[in-house]
Scaffold this motif. Structure first.
Motif, PDB file in Angstrom:
ATOM      1  N   ASP A 110      43.166  42.792  80.463  1.00  0.00           N
ATOM      2  CA  ASP A 110      44.230  42.503  81.426  1.00  0.00           C
ATOM      3  C   ASP A 110      45.563  42.232  80.741  1.00  0.00           C
ATOM      4  OD1 ASP A 110      42.589  42.770  83.641  1.00  0.00           O
ATOM      5  OD2 ASP A 110      41.899  40.690  83.530  1.00  0.00           O
ATOM      6  N   ARG A 111      45.595  42.319  79.425  1.00  0.00           N
ATOM      7  CA  ARG A 111      46.824  42.052  78.686  1.00  0.00           C
ATOM      8  C   ARG A 111      47.857  43.142  78.967  1.00  0.00           C
ATOM      9  NH1 ARG A 111      45.924  38.707  74.351  1.00  0.00           N
ATOM     10  NH2 ARG A 111      48.178  38.479  74.474  1.00  0.00           N
ATOM     11  N   PRO A 112      49.149  42.795  79.006  1.00  0.00           N
ATOM     12  CA  PRO A 112      50.183  43.837  79.080  1.00  0.00           C
ATOM     13  C   PRO A 112      50.088  44.738  77.847  1.00  0.00           C
ATOM     14  CG  PRO A 112      51.115  41.699  79.625  1.00  0.00           C
ATOM     15  CD  PRO A 112      49.736  41.439  79.087  1.00  0.00           C
ATOM     16  N   LEU A 113      49.983  46.039  78.062  1.00  0.00           N
ATOM     17  CA  LEU A 113      49.775  46.987  76.971  1.00  0.00           C
ATOM     18  C   LEU A 113      50.888  48.027  76.933  1.00  0.00           C
ATOM     19  CD1 LEU A 113      45.953  47.802  77.246  1.00  0.00           C
ATOM     20  CD2 LEU A 113      47.052  46.217  75.662  1.00  0.00           C
ATOM     21  N   LEU A 114      51.344  48.301  75.709  1.00  0.00           N
ATOM     22  CA  LEU A 114      52.215  49.434  75.437  1.00  0.00           C
ATOM     23  C   LEU A 114      51.575  50.229  74.310  1.00  0.00           C
ATOM     24  CD1 LEU A 114      54.215  46.584  75.475  1.00  0.00           C
ATOM     25  CD2 LEU A 114      55.835  48.380  76.068  1.00  0.00           C
ATOM     26  N   ALA A 115      51.926  51.484  74.186  1.00  0.00           N
ATOM     27  CA  ALA A 115      51.403  52.301  73.094  1.00  0.00           C
ATOM     28  C   ALA A 115      52.516  53.189  72.571  1.00  0.00           C
ATOM     29  CB  ALA A 115      50.226  53.146  73.557  1.00  0.00           C
ATOM     30  N   ARG A 116      52.486  53.425  71.259  1.00  0.00           N
ATOM     31  CA  ARG A 116      53.454  54.324  70.628  1.00  0.00           C
ATOM     32  C   ARG A 116      52.702  55.526  70.077  1.00  0.00           C
ATOM     33  NH1 ARG A 116      57.526  52.681  65.720  1.00  0.00           N
ATOM     34  NH2 ARG A 116      55.574  51.928  64.787  1.00  0.00           N
ATOM     35  N   PRO A 117      52.750  56.671  70.780  1.00  0.00           N
ATOM     36  CA  PRO A 117      52.127  57.885  70.241  1.00  0.00           C
ATOM     37  C   PRO A 117      52.888  58.394  69.029  1.00  0.00           C
ATOM     38  CG  PRO A 117      53.362  58.389  72.235  1.00  0.00           C
ATOM     39  CD  PRO A 117      53.413  56.897  72.066  1.00  0.00           C
ATOM     40  N   ARG A 118      52.281  59.345  68.342  1.00  0.00           N
ATOM     41  CA  ARG A 118      52.976  59.960  67.215  1.00  0.00           C
ATOM     42  C   ARG A 118      54.201  60.743  67.697  1.00  0.00           C
ATOM     43  NH1 ARG A 118      47.746  62.623  64.458  1.00  0.00           N
ATOM     44  NH2 ARG A 118      46.932  62.215  66.570  1.00  0.00           N
ATOM     45  N   ALA A 119      55.147  60.930  66.796  1.00  0.00           N
ATOM     46  CA  ALA A 119      56.400  61.591  67.137  1.00  0.00           C
ATOM     47  C   ALA A 119      56.197  63.088  67.291  1.00  0.00           C
ATOM     48  CB  ALA A 119      57.442  61.305  66.065  1.00  0.00           C
ATOM     49  N   LEU A 120      57.203  63.748  67.838  1.00  0.00           N
ATOM     50  CA  LEU A 120      57.088  65.167  68.150  1.00  0.00           C
ATOM     51  C   LEU A 120      56.940  66.056  66.916  1.00  0.00           C
ATOM     52  CD1 LEU A 120      59.671  65.507  71.053  1.00  0.00           C
ATOM     53  CD2 LEU A 120      57.186  65.749  71.226  1.00  0.00           C
ATOM     54  N   TYR A 121      57.335  65.587  65.749  1.00  0.00           N
ATOM     55  CA  TYR A 121      57.197  66.427  64.553  1.00  0.00           C
ATOM     56  C   TYR A 121      55.740  66.575  64.117  1.00  0.00           C
ATOM     57  CZ  TYR A 121      56.140  62.504  61.448  1.00  0.00           C
ATOM     58  OH  TYR A 121      55.532  61.444  60.835  1.00  0.00           O
ATOM     59  N   ALA A 122      54.874  65.650  64.529  1.00  0.00           N
ATOM     60  CA  ALA A 122      53.529  65.556  63.963  1.00  0.00           C
ATOM     61  C   ALA A 122      52.590  66.593  64.570  1.00  0.00           C
ATOM     62  CB  ALA A 122      52.968  64.151  64.172  1.00  0.00           C
ATOM     63  N   VAL A 123      51.734  67.137  63.728  1.00  0.00           N
ATOM     64  CA  VAL A 123      50.728  68.118  64.122  1.00  0.00           C
ATOM     65  C   VAL A 123      49.349  67.516  63.882  1.00  0.00           C
ATOM     66  CG1 VAL A 123      49.726  70.367  63.534  1.00  0.00           C
ATOM     67  CG2 VAL A 123      52.209  70.122  63.735  1.00  0.00           C
ATOM     68  N   GLU A 124      48.454  67.682  64.855  1.00  0.00           N
ATOM     69  CA  GLU A 124      47.071  67.206  64.726  1.00  0.00           C
ATOM     70  C   GLU A 124      46.185  68.394  64.373  1.00  0.00           C
ATOM     71  OE1 GLU A 124      44.024  65.865  63.972  1.00  0.00           O
ATOM     72  OE2 GLU A 124      45.302  64.193  64.655  1.00  0.00           O
ATOM     73  N   GLU A 125      45.824  68.481  63.100  1.00  0.00           N
ATOM     74  CA  GLU A 125      45.078  69.633  62.625  1.00  0.00           C
ATOM     75  C   GLU A 125      43.598  69.577  62.954  1.00  0.00           C
ATOM     76  OE1 GLU A 125      46.225  69.783  58.475  1.00  0.00           O
ATOM     77  OE2 GLU A 125      47.854  71.170  58.957  1.00  0.00           O
ATOM     78  N   GLY A 126      43.154  68.510  63.598  1.00  0.00           N
ATOM     79  CA  GLY A 126      41.753  68.411  63.978  1.00  0.00           C
ATOM     80  C   GLY A 126      41.437  69.084  65.289  1.00  0.00           C
ATOM     81  N   LEU A 127      42.453  69.617  65.967  1.00  0.00           N
ATOM     82  CA  LEU A 127      42.248  70.271  67.250  1.00  0.00           C
ATOM     83  C   LEU A 127      43.096  71.527  67.333  1.00  0.00           C
ATOM     84  CD1 LEU A 127      42.358  67.185  69.639  1.00  0.00           C
ATOM     85  CD2 LEU A 127      40.351  68.622  69.219  1.00  0.00           C
ATOM     86  N   GLU A 128      42.684  72.450  68.186  1.00  0.00           N
ATOM     87  CA  GLU A 128      43.423  73.696  68.393  1.00  0.00           C
ATOM     88  C   GLU A 128      43.740  73.860  69.876  1.00  0.00           C
ATOM     89  OE1 GLU A 128      44.285  76.549  66.439  1.00  0.00           O
ATOM     90  OE2 GLU A 128      43.972  75.355  64.630  1.00  0.00           O
ATOM     91  N   PHE A 129      44.995  74.110  70.166  1.00  0.00           N
ATOM     92  CA  PHE A 129      45.434  74.469  71.514  1.00  0.00           C
ATOM     93  C   PHE A 129      46.481  75.571  71.362  1.00  0.00           C
ATOM     94  CE2 PHE A 129      43.873  70.167  72.242  1.00  0.00           C
ATOM     95  CZ  PHE A 129      43.145  70.315  73.426  1.00  0.00           C
ATOM     96  N   GLY A 130      46.032  76.808  71.132  1.00  0.00           N
ATOM     97  CA  GLY A 130      46.972  77.887  70.874  1.00  0.00           C
ATOM     98  C   GLY A 130      47.670  77.708  69.544  1.00  0.00           C
ATOM     99  N   GLY A 131      47.000  77.077  68.601  1.00  0.00           N
ATOM    100  CA  GLY A 131      47.545  76.691  67.311  1.00  0.00           C
ATOM    101  C   GLY A 131      47.198  75.234  67.070  1.00  0.00           C
ATOM    102  N   PRO A 132      47.530  74.701  65.885  1.00  0.00           N
ATOM    103  CA  PRO A 132      47.257  73.281  65.643  1.00  0.00           C
ATOM    104  C   PRO A 132      47.860  72.418  66.752  1.00  0.00           C
ATOM    105  CG  PRO A 132      47.957  74.344  63.626  1.00  0.00           C
ATOM    106  CD  PRO A 132      48.160  75.343  64.723  1.00  0.00           C
ATOM    107  N   ALA A 133      47.087  71.429  67.180  1.00  0.00           N
ATOM    108  CA  ALA A 133      47.493  70.614  68.326  1.00  0.00           C
ATOM    109  C   ALA A 133      48.765  69.815  68.020  1.00  0.00           C
ATOM    110  CB  ALA A 133      46.365  69.672  68.704  1.00  0.00           C
ATOM    111  N   ILE A 134      49.498  69.531  69.065  1.00  0.00           N
ATOM    112  CA  ILE A 134      50.696  68.693  68.978  1.00  0.00           C
ATOM    113  C   ILE A 134      50.231  67.242  69.089  1.00  0.00           C
ATOM    114  CG2 ILE A 134      52.899  68.135  70.082  1.00  0.00           C
ATOM    115  CD1 ILE A 134      52.645  71.105  71.271  1.00  0.00           C
TER     116      ILE A 134
END
Length: 459
Positions: A110-134
């Motif tokens: 129930d705690r107030p939660l925020l999250a900071r995803p990775r920035a737009l420059y970053a590529v996730e090479e563990g997944l593919e979505f028409g190329g390495p995942a964003i």
């Protein structure tokens, strides 16, 4: 052997796929260098503050895959928690998988939660979505799908252009549609941690103003960006220790955020308290944190981050006084002049050069090992401070900075000092040399590490 691909939580898979399908072409076309300066936005007001953040004064930042730290944070008296996939996060395959699982635990709180995803420059090479995942789209999808009925608030990192802000806004709108939420149900705070974002903070807030309730300061990311952008045309940039928030150029950075927030009804959120108090004598560090946050409160910030639970009271207490007075008006031209009015170049103490090399090496070594932060000389060091250290070294070598006692910081002198701390064969030394000796400062070290040696990468 190639590591197994990431496994997205079932609830997140359709959303992550939709984000890539709809927005990948726009992501691929992003080009900050080609974007013209935005025009002044029309009159507008920022989004209303989410109800659960109404009385918070301190947010505890937690590296997203650190289960022990997350458990401590959930049991702390922090006003809100920030789950971080960016500066304190080492995106190894195992860490990303662990962080995605940890989100489910955090979302039940129930705690107030925020999250900071990775920035737009970053590529996730563990997944593919028409190329390495964003990476940003993967993180965002998992974060939002973890608690769709009461969305986790989002910190938007490392913006430089209105084009990027628009992409984030459309990604969030698509997520709302996918999850059956009203438009702008997902609220965000925009991080102003690049030089371009500082110049155009009002336009960036406007691009997200239907959902953006505030601006957040990230001082070391900002100085890193400033070094990349302005360092090639001047003498030696000031060492980190010379860039306190009492320096007028740094005050101008903080005041820029506050002025925009005051004008648009947004909240100004201060930077992270990132010291590690000595267990035997913590008071000196706590007093320094409180003094830093009292300065932010006097400028007009209303809350800030803490890097450790033991810093919560020092940060919170600084923001519990009376509201500050509005800052006096200042022209854009005068602000720009102040931002670039850095301390004049001076001969660099050799120990500062050695400390910058040692800092970068220590963070890079930890990063390759799957650890996003290190505690060094009483300070919490992470991607942001390592980026600053390596960019300053690049700038100092590039301008052949004078050293105290004579001599210059040439490429050969840098290599000699680096070799005294790490042999050429180590991954961290090879990465630092690549970054420091490049003719043009590489944008972000995690991506540079992936592109340079994919066969050895741990990400």
């Amino acid at each position: 052997m190639n590591p197994s691909p990431l496994t997205l939580p079932p609830a997140a898979q359709p959303l992550v796929a939709a984000l890539h399908r709809e927005l990948r072409p726009r992501w691929a076309a992003l080009d900050a260098a080609a974007q013209a300066a935005p025009s002044a936005p029309p009159t507008y007001r920022a989004a209303a503050l989410p109800d659960d953040l109404g009385h918070r004064r301190v947010e505890l930042i937690v590296e997203a895959s650190d289960l022990q730290a997350l458990d401590a944070a959930l049991n702390s008296d922090a006003d809100a928690l920030v789950l971080d996939f960016d500066d304190t996060f080492a995106p190894t395959r195992a860490n990303v998988q662990m962080a995605y699982g940890a989100l489910e635990t955090a979302a039940k709180s129930d705690r107030p939660l925020l999250a900071r995803p990775r920035a737009l420059y970053a590529v996730e090479e563990g997944l593919e979505f028409g190329g390495p995942a964003i990476a940003a789209f993967c993180d965002l999808g998992v974060i939002l799908a973890a608690r769709p009925g009461r969305p986790i608030h989002i910190y938007v990192p490392k913006l430089e252009t209105v084009q990027e802000a628009g992409l984030w806004d459309d990604a969030l709108a698509l997520a709302e549609q996918h999850l059956g939420l009203e438009r702008n149900a997902i609220r965000v705070c925009v991080q102003i941690e690049t030089y371009a974002a500082t110049l155009h903070a009002d336009a960036l807030l406007h691009a997200l103003h239907g959902r953006a309730f505030g601006l957040n300061a990230g001082r070391w990311d900002y100085v890193f960006s400033l070094t990349k952008r302005a360092g090639a045309v001047r003498g030696a940039m000031p060492p980190r220790n010379d860039l306190t928030m009492d320096v007028d150029a740094m005050r101008a950075y903080a005041e820029t955020l506050v002025r925009v927030c005051e004008a648009r009804g947004a909240q100004a959120i201060g930077g992270s308290a990132a010291v590690a108090p000595d267990a035997q004598n913590p008071q000196a560090a706590l007093d320094a944190v409180r003094a830093d946050k009292l300065r932010e409160a006097a400028q007009g910030f209303v809350a800030a981050w803490a890097g450790l639970p033991q810093l919560l009271d020092a940060v919170r207490g600084a923001f519990e006084g009376e509201a500050s007075q509005p800052l006096p008006a200042e022209t854009a031209q005068r602000t720009h002049e102040r931002l670039l009015d850095l301390p004049a170049p001076r001969p660099l103490p050799l120990d500062m050069v050695q400390d910058s090399i040692g800092l970068a090496l220590a963070v890079f070594e930890a990063w390759y090992d799957g650890r996003g932060v290190v505690v060094r000389n009483g300070r919490i060091e992470d991607t942001a401070t390592a980026e600053l250290a390596r960019a300053q070294l690049w700038q100092w070598v590039g301008c052949a900075a004078q050293l105290e006692g004579g001599g210059e910081l040439t490429a050969d002198r840098y290599l000699a000092e680096r070799r005294a701390l790490a042999p050429d064969t180590t991954a961290q030394a090879q990465l630092l040399d690549h970054l420091v000796l490049a003719p043009v400062c590489p944008e972000y070290f995690p991506r540079a590490a992936q592109l340079r040696k994919p066969q050895e990468a741990t990400v």
